[in-house]
Design a protein around this motif. Structure first.
Motif, PDB file in Angstrom:
ATOM      1  N   PHE A  18       3.260   5.901  -2.992  1.00  0.00           N
ATOM      2  CA  PHE A  18       4.412   6.649  -3.514  1.00  0.00           C
ATOM      3  C   PHE A  18       4.517   6.595  -5.034  1.00  0.00           C
ATOM      4  O   PHE A  18       4.810   7.598  -5.675  1.00  0.00           O
ATOM      5  N   TYR A  19       4.293   5.410  -5.606  1.00  0.00           N
ATOM      6  CA  TYR A  19       4.593   5.208  -7.029  1.00  0.00           C
ATOM      7  C   TYR A  19       3.379   4.861  -7.882  1.00  0.00           C
ATOM      8  O   TYR A  19       3.494   4.812  -9.100  1.00  0.00           O
ATOM      9  N   GLY A  20       2.262   4.613  -7.257  1.00  0.00           N
ATOM     10  CA  GLY A  20       1.079   4.206  -8.005  1.00  0.00           C
ATOM     11  C   GLY A  20       0.018   5.275  -8.004  1.00  0.00           C
ATOM     12  O   GLY A  20       0.315   6.475  -7.935  1.00  0.00           O
ATOM     13  N   ASP A  21      -1.206   4.836  -8.039  1.00  0.00           N
ATOM     14  CA  ASP A  21      -2.329   5.768  -8.149  1.00  0.00           C
ATOM     15  C   ASP A  21      -3.124   5.908  -6.850  1.00  0.00           C
ATOM     16  O   ASP A  21      -4.212   6.473  -6.845  1.00  0.00           O
ATOM     17  N   CYS A  22      -2.586   5.419  -5.731  1.00  0.00           N
ATOM     18  CA  CYS A  22      -3.266   5.549  -4.438  1.00  0.00           C
ATOM     19  C   CYS A  22      -3.151   6.988  -3.946  1.00  0.00           C
ATOM     20  O   CYS A  22      -2.062   7.543  -3.866  1.00  0.00           O
ATOM     21  N   LYS A  23      -4.263   7.600  -3.616  1.00  0.00           N
ATOM     22  CA  LYS A  23      -4.300   9.013  -3.221  1.00  0.00           C
ATOM     23  C   LYS A  23      -4.035   9.236  -1.736  1.00  0.00           C
ATOM     24  O   LYS A  23      -3.648  10.317  -1.338  1.00  0.00           O
TER      25      LYS A  23
ATOM     26  N   ASP B 177       0.827  -1.206   0.000  1.00  0.00           N
ATOM     27  CA  ASP B 177       0.000   0.000   0.000  1.00  0.00           C
ATOM     28  C   ASP B 177       0.864   1.260   0.000  1.00  0.00           C
ATOM     29  O   ASP B 177       0.557   2.241  -0.673  1.00  0.00           O
ATOM     30  N   LEU B 178       1.952   1.223   0.746  1.00  0.00           N
ATOM     31  CA  LEU B 178       2.874   2.353   0.784  1.00  0.00           C
ATOM     32  C   LEU B 178       3.522   2.563  -0.581  1.00  0.00           C
ATOM     33  O   LEU B 178       3.618   3.685  -1.071  1.00  0.00           O
TER      34      LEU B 178
END
Length: 61
Positions: free
Chosen positions: A40-45, A35-36
């Motif tokens: 940092f690098y994906g599309d998680c807001k 999740d971290l």
């Protein structure tokens, strides 16, 4: 971080020694790290929630 996620070479004990943050099981640690990574690098807001200080149900049984 990709290496750590791929190899899963750290245990919860290793992580605690390095960070003083307790995870109750390896799967919880790696779910948090994924999740971290996604934050940092994906599309998680939103950043992931910190681990709970209380052990999960059934821990140590």
């Amino acid at each position: 971080m990709e290496y750590l996620l791929r190899e899963r070479s750290a245990t919860v004990e290793d992580w605690y020694e390095l960070t003083r943050v307790n995870f109750w099981r390896d799967d919880l640690l790696y779910a948090y790290l994924q999740d971290l990574y996604d934050y940092f690098y994906g599309d998680c807001k939103e950043p992931p929630e910190s681990p709970d200080d209380v052990p999960p149900p059934g821990y140590g049984v």
